[in-house]
Design a protein around this motif. Structure first.
Motif, PDB file in Angstrom:
ATOM      1  N   PHE A  74      -1.349   1.422  -9.900  1.00 29.92           N
ATOM      2  CA  PHE A  74      -1.118   1.510  -8.464  1.00 29.92           C
ATOM      3  C   PHE A  74      -2.388   1.671  -7.643  1.00 29.92           C
ATOM      4  O   PHE A  74      -2.398   1.332  -6.466  1.00 29.92           O
ATOM      5  CB  PHE A  74      -0.050   2.560  -8.168  1.00 29.92           C
ATOM      6  N   LYS A  75      -3.485   2.109  -8.240  1.00 29.12           N
ATOM      7  CA  LYS A  75      -4.775   2.037  -7.541  1.00 29.12           C
ATOM      8  C   LYS A  75      -5.191   0.580  -7.408  1.00 29.12           C
ATOM      9  O   LYS A  75      -5.752   0.174  -6.387  1.00 29.12           O
ATOM     10  CB  LYS A  75      -5.839   2.851  -8.271  1.00 29.12           C
ATOM     11  N   GLU A  76      -4.899  -0.198  -8.447  1.00 29.63           N
ATOM     12  CA  GLU A  76      -5.192  -1.639  -8.383  1.00 29.63           C
ATOM     13  C   GLU A  76      -4.344  -2.296  -7.297  1.00 29.63           C
ATOM     14  O   GLU A  76      -4.847  -3.098  -6.511  1.00 29.63           O
ATOM     15  CB  GLU A  76      -4.929  -2.291  -9.745  1.00 29.63           C
ATOM     16  N   LEU A  77      -3.056  -1.967  -7.238  1.00 29.15           N
ATOM     17  CA  LEU A  77      -2.196  -2.531  -6.197  1.00 29.15           C
ATOM     18  C   LEU A  77      -2.694  -2.136  -4.819  1.00 29.15           C
ATOM     19  O   LEU A  77      -2.706  -2.953  -3.897  1.00 29.15           O
ATOM     20  CB  LEU A  77      -0.745  -2.068  -6.385  1.00 29.15           C
ATOM     21  N   GLU A  78      -3.123  -0.904  -4.680  1.00 29.27           N
ATOM     22  CA  GLU A  78      -3.632  -0.415  -3.402  1.00 29.27           C
ATOM     23  C   GLU A  78      -4.811  -1.272  -2.919  1.00 29.27           C
ATOM     24  O   GLU A  78      -4.923  -1.577  -1.733  1.00 29.27           O
ATOM     25  CB  GLU A  78      -4.064   1.041  -3.593  1.00 29.27           C
ATOM     26  N   HIS A  79      -5.656  -1.684  -3.865  1.00 33.22           N
ATOM     27  CA  HIS A  79      -6.854  -2.450  -3.521  1.00 33.22           C
ATOM     28  C   HIS A  79      -6.626  -3.962  -3.462  1.00 33.22           C
ATOM     29  O   HIS A  79      -7.478  -4.679  -2.950  1.00 33.22           O
ATOM     30  CB  HIS A  79      -7.983  -2.130  -4.507  1.00 33.22           C
ATOM     31  N   THR A  80      -5.505  -4.418  -3.992  1.00 33.37           N
ATOM     32  CA  THR A  80      -5.260  -5.868  -4.032  1.00 33.37           C
ATOM     33  C   THR A  80      -4.002  -6.276  -3.285  1.00 33.37           C
ATOM     34  O   THR A  80      -3.498  -7.380  -3.481  1.00 33.37           O
ATOM     35  CB  THR A  80      -5.167  -6.356  -5.492  1.00 33.37           C
ATOM     36  N   GLU A 100       0.831  -1.197   0.000  1.00 29.39           N
ATOM     37  CA  GLU A 100       0.000   0.000   0.000  1.00 29.39           C
ATOM     38  C   GLU A 100       0.873   1.256   0.000  1.00 29.39           C
ATOM     39  O   GLU A 100       0.561   2.237  -0.673  1.00 29.39           O
ATOM     40  CB  GLU A 100      -0.944   0.004   1.204  1.00 29.39           C
ATOM     41  N   HIS A 101       1.982   1.214   0.728  1.00 22.94           N
ATOM     42  CA  HIS A 101       2.916   2.346   0.756  1.00 22.94           C
ATOM     43  C   HIS A 101       3.523   2.565  -0.633  1.00 22.94           C
ATOM     44  O   HIS A 101       3.607   3.709  -1.104  1.00 22.94           O
ATOM     45  CB  HIS A 101       4.008   2.095   1.791  1.00 22.94           C
ATOM     46  N   ILE A 102       3.932   1.512  -1.298  1.00 21.87           N
ATOM     47  CA  ILE A 102       4.461   1.621  -2.660  1.00 21.87           C
ATOM     48  C   ILE A 102       3.409   2.248  -3.574  1.00 21.87           C
ATOM     49  O   ILE A 102       3.708   3.146  -4.365  1.00 21.87           O
ATOM     50  CB  ILE A 102       4.903   0.249  -3.189  1.00 21.87           C
ATOM     51  N   ALA A 103       2.178   1.784  -3.462  1.00 18.61           N
ATOM     52  CA  ALA A 103       1.095   2.329  -4.292  1.00 18.61           C
ATOM     53  C   ALA A 103       0.934   3.823  -4.052  1.00 18.61           C
ATOM     54  O   ALA A 103       0.834   4.611  -4.997  1.00 18.61           O
ATOM     55  CB  ALA A 103      -0.215   1.592  -4.012  1.00 18.61           C
ATOM     56  N   HIS A 104       0.927   4.227  -2.796  1.00 20.14           N
ATOM     57  CA  HIS A 104       0.768   5.652  -2.474  1.00 20.14           C
ATOM     58  C   HIS A 104       1.925   6.484  -3.020  1.00 20.14           C
ATOM     59  O   HIS A 104       1.720   7.607  -3.480  1.00 20.14           O
ATOM     60  CB  HIS A 104       0.632   5.864  -0.963  1.00 20.14           C
ATOM     61  N   LEU A 105       3.128   5.941  -2.967  1.00 22.22           N
ATOM     62  CA  LEU A 105       4.283   6.668  -3.506  1.00 22.22           C
ATOM     63  C   LEU A 105       4.114   6.942  -5.000  1.00 22.22           C
ATOM     64  O   LEU A 105       4.357   8.048  -5.468  1.00 22.22           O
ATOM     65  CB  LEU A 105       5.569   5.871  -3.280  1.00 22.22           C
ATOM     66  N   TYR A 106       3.698   5.934  -5.744  1.00 24.55           N
ATOM     67  CA  TYR A 106       3.566   6.088  -7.190  1.00 24.55           C
ATOM     68  C   TYR A 106       2.302   6.843  -7.598  1.00 24.55           C
ATOM     69  O   TYR A 106       2.202   7.303  -8.725  1.00 24.55           O
ATOM     70  CB  TYR A 106       3.627   4.735  -7.893  1.00 24.55           C
ATOM     71  N   PRO A 144      -1.981   8.349 -16.391  1.00 26.89           N
ATOM     72  CA  PRO A 144      -3.106   7.419 -16.274  1.00 26.89           C
ATOM     73  C   PRO A 144      -2.662   5.971 -16.073  1.00 26.89           C
ATOM     74  O   PRO A 144      -3.307   5.227 -15.330  1.00 26.89           O
ATOM     75  CB  PRO A 144      -3.870   7.577 -17.590  1.00 26.89           C
ATOM     76  N   ALA A 145      -1.551   5.588 -16.704  1.00 24.52           N
ATOM     77  CA  ALA A 145      -1.066   4.214 -16.543  1.00 24.52           C
ATOM     78  C   ALA A 145      -0.659   3.954 -15.096  1.00 24.52           C
ATOM     79  O   ALA A 145      -1.030   2.925 -14.511  1.00 24.52           O
ATOM     80  CB  ALA A 145       0.105   3.952 -17.487  1.00 24.52           C
TER      81      ALA A 145
END
Length: 92
Positions: A72-78, A16-22, A66-67
Motif C-alpha cells: 500500500f505504500k507502493e499504491l500510495e506512490h503509484t 490514495e485513500h485506500i492505501a492510507h486505510l490499509y 510488512p506485506a
C-alpha cells in the motif's frame, strides 16, 4: 464504466485513500485478527492441530504488516499510474 463518474484527480484520491486505510495500524490489527482466527488459521476446514495453529498465527502476525506496508505504500506512490492503467483516465 467509471470514466463517466470519475476524473483523474478523484481516481487518484480514491486509491490514495485506500492505501492510507490499509496502512493504518488499527486496520492492520483487524486484518491480522481475522486471518489469525476463523478466516484462515482457525478455519475448521483446515483442521490444524495446536502446533500448526500456533505456527499459522505466528506467520500471519509477522508477515501481514510488512506485506501490507509494501503493497500500500507502493499504491500510495503509484495511484496516478494505476488510474491510467486501469481506467485510462490519467495521462502519463
Amino acid at each position: 464504466m467509471f470514466r463517466k463518474h470519475w476524473n483523474c484527480g478523484q481516481c487518484v484520491q480514491h486509491f490514495e485513500h485506500i492505501a492510507h486505510l490499509y496502512l493504518n495500524e488499527a486496520a492492520q490489527d483487524d486484518i491480522i485478527g481475522s486471518l489469525s482466527g476463523e478466516k484462515l488459521c482457525m478455519d475448521e476446514e483446515l483442521a490444524l492441530d495446536d502446533d500448526q495453529l500456533a505456527f499459522c498465527q505466528e506467520v500471519i502476525e509477522k508477515f501481514i504488516p510488512p506485506a501490507l506496508n509494501v503493497l500500500f505504500k507502493e499504491l500510495e506512490h503509484t495511484a496516478h499510474s494505476v488510474c491510467h492503467d486501469l481506467y485510462d483516465i490519467c495521462a502519463h
